[in-house]
Design an enzyme around this catalytic site. Structure first.
Site, PDB file in Angstrom:
ATOM      1  N   GLU A  33     -46.364  22.177  32.570  1.00  0.00           N
ATOM      2  CA  GLU A  33     -45.529  21.676  31.452  1.00  0.00           C
ATOM      3  C   GLU A  33     -45.012  22.789  30.544  1.00  0.00           C
ATOM      4  OE1 GLU A  33     -47.700  18.470  29.554  1.00  0.00           O
ATOM      5  OE2 GLU A  33     -48.409  17.720  31.470  1.00  0.00           O
TER       6      GLU A  33
ATOM      7  N   ASN B  56     -46.332  22.792  37.740  1.00  0.00           N
ATOM      8  CA  ASN B  56     -46.529  21.347  37.602  1.00  0.00           C
ATOM      9  C   ASN B  56     -45.855  20.842  36.333  1.00  0.00           C
ATOM     10  OD1 ASN B  56     -47.913  18.933  38.586  1.00  0.00           O
ATOM     11  ND2 ASN B  56     -49.229  19.105  36.776  1.00  0.00           N
TER      12      ASN B  56
ATOM     13  N   HIS C 129     -45.669  10.432  36.118  1.00  0.00           N
ATOM     14  CA  HIS C 129     -46.130   9.471  35.098  1.00  0.00           C
ATOM     15  C   HIS C 129     -44.947   8.560  34.755  1.00  0.00           C
ATOM     16  CE1 HIS C 129     -50.050  11.236  34.412  1.00  0.00           C
ATOM     17  NE2 HIS C 129     -49.510  12.430  34.170  1.00  0.00           N
TER      18      HIS C 129
ATOM     19  N   GLU D 202     -49.759  13.457  39.653  1.00  0.00           N
ATOM     20  CA  GLU D 202     -50.449  12.688  38.599  1.00  0.00           C
ATOM     21  C   GLU D 202     -49.873  11.268  38.473  1.00  0.00           C
ATOM     22  OE1 GLU D 202     -50.547  14.728  34.880  1.00  0.00           O
ATOM     23  OE2 GLU D 202     -50.838  16.701  35.765  1.00  0.00           O
TER      24      GLU D 202
ATOM     25  N   ASP E 271     -49.048   7.628  37.908  1.00  0.00           N
ATOM     26  CA  ASP E 271     -49.506   6.342  37.391  1.00  0.00           C
ATOM     27  C   ASP E 271     -48.287   5.642  36.789  1.00  0.00           C
ATOM     28  OD1 ASP E 271     -51.431   7.895  34.678  1.00  0.00           O
ATOM     29  OD2 ASP E 271     -49.273   7.675  34.870  1.00  0.00           O
TER      30      ASP E 271
END
Ligand code: G3I
Length: 394
Positions: free
Chosen positions: A170, A216, A258, A289, A291
């Site tokens: 990030e 990432n 996400h 990651e 979700d």
């Protein structure tokens, strides 16, 4: 195609499917892919389907189902928090390896690969580090040396045990940040300038010649305007392209995934196109990651819950189908697998959000679990071919 060729093609297809099926079918017990785990079904395509692991839940004797599913359902694990700097070196010079070592051991016992998360991030840094920089007792020069030492110490310890490292996480702002023009954000860019990114990858490579080194980030599932000033995917693409041109050893781009059912999100072709553009740089990709959260309004009756379950499942499936379509997409990791242990409710409370994972809080598989499973079952040659991993860059 001639009749003979049809027969040959069909024979090849049947042989391929049979070869990839991990459970030998018998006349009395035909192969039942639905009985396979997500991990086993993924490995048919050399794809690692993994989960982030909450070490407190893993060690909770009153929650055995968490450990059972973490061990049996996935072929890869990621430390949700245990490998972050604040966890590993809470006191300057004193390392606490216990939780991270335990996860690496757990993975070894269950023949799972490990995604190392995360060497350099602006969150979850130890207080002694951020306070030292804030009060001036840690100079810029010393901060850079501390970063080098951290990366070298951690990567050395797990050398040969980590398949993919999230080296830098990030580093790029969002269009709603100030200034809105995309830029390098956070503690490390503010204190060391963006060159810390190249440094981090070089130091990680020096400590482990074989781990695949990833950048990432989130909100890079699809490309937008194509203008690096406001298109985060384009900015990340151009950043990685520039670093590769300087010989920086970046092996992969991690797209966190996400998502939320309240957003528009993306279709499979958009996401596939994004993965292909990253792949065209010569790097691997991974969903790291995944979700899909939902806003929870009271009372959560079936009229509200069912659309959320369906929308969540569709979003998980979009990312999985795109990953399967691009051979350089090596892994698909969910960020926790049960609503009982998800970061979302703690972080999104106005309005409350949740329902973000593939099992409910009682470890019952949700629609999303079954959609992922069906994607993996029905994917196969000639449209989905086994993954191809890059050689680690020198
Ligand atoms: O360990 C302490 C505990 O001792 C203390 O009692 C408790 C009090 O609240 O806090 C605990 O630390 C929490 C930590 O998770 C471990 O559970 C922190 O408060 C909490 O903020 C931290 O949240 C993590 C978050 O990153 C921090 O930004 C989430 O679990 C984790 O899922 C989340 O993961 C990040 C990825 O690393 C990077 N990508 C985004 C993703 C979601 O934010």
């Amino acid at each position: 195609m001639t009749h003979r060729r049809w027969i040959t093609a069909a024979a090849v297809a049947v042989a391929t499917v049979a070869a990839l099926n991990t459970v030998p079918a018998t006349a009395s017990r035909p192969y039942d892919p639905t009985a396979q785990s997500l991990g086993a079904l993924g490995l048919r395509h050399k794809l690692h389907v993994g989960t982030a692991v909450d070490m407190a839940a893993l060690n909770d004797a009153n929650d055995p189902e968490y450990r059972r599913l973490a061990a049996s359902e996935f072929s890869s694990v990621t430390a949700e928090n245990a490998m972050k700097w604040e966890s590993l070196e809470p006191t300057r010079g004193t390392y606490d390896w216990a939780a991270a070592d335990q996860l690496v051991e757990f993975a070894k016992r269950n023949r799972q690969s490990v995604r190392g998360h995360v060497l350099v991030w602006h969150n979850q840094l130890p207080a002694w580090l951020t306070a030292g920089v804030a009060d001036g007792s840690i100079s810029k020069q010393e901060l850079r040396e501390l970063l080098r030492r951290h990366i070298t110490t951690v990567v050395n310890r797990y050398k040969g045990k980590i398949w993919q490292w999230d080296v830098v996480n990030e580093a790029v702002s969002d269009p709603w940040d100030t200034p809105s023009t995309l830029h390098y954000k956070g503690f490390w860019a503010q204190n060391l300038g963006p060159d810390y990114i190249a440094d981090a990858f070089r130091w990680a490579r020096a400590a482990d010649p074989r781990a695949l080194l990833f950048y990432n980030d989130y909100n890079i599932e699809a490309f937008g305007s194509g203008n690096p000033a406001d298109d985060k995917s384009q900015f990340v693409h151009d950043m990685v392209k520039g670093l590769l041109a300087q010989g920086v050893p970046i092996d992969g781009i991690g797209s966190q995934g996400h998502l939320g059912t309240q957003y528009g999100n993306y279709d499979t072709l958009q996401v596939t196109a994004a993965l292909k553009r990253f792949a065209a740089l010569g790097v691997a990709t991974a969903f790291t990651e995944v979700d899909v959260r939902s806003e929870l309004t009271e009372p959560g009756d079936s009229a509200e819950i069912n659309p959320r379950l369906q929308a969540s499942a569709a979003n998980f499936s979009v990312l999985m189908k795109a990953c399967l379509a691009v051979r350089s997409c090596l892994s698909y990791t969910v960020w926790g697998f049960s609503d009982r242990h998800s970061w979302v409710p703690e972080w999104f409370d106005d309005p409350p959000q949740g329902m973000a994972t593939i099992y409910d809080e009682n470890y019952q598989p949700k629609r999303a679990y079954h959609e992922l499973k069906s994607d993996l079952i029905f994917a196969g040659p000639p449209y989905v071919l086994p993954r191809v991993a890059p050689r680690p860059r020198g």
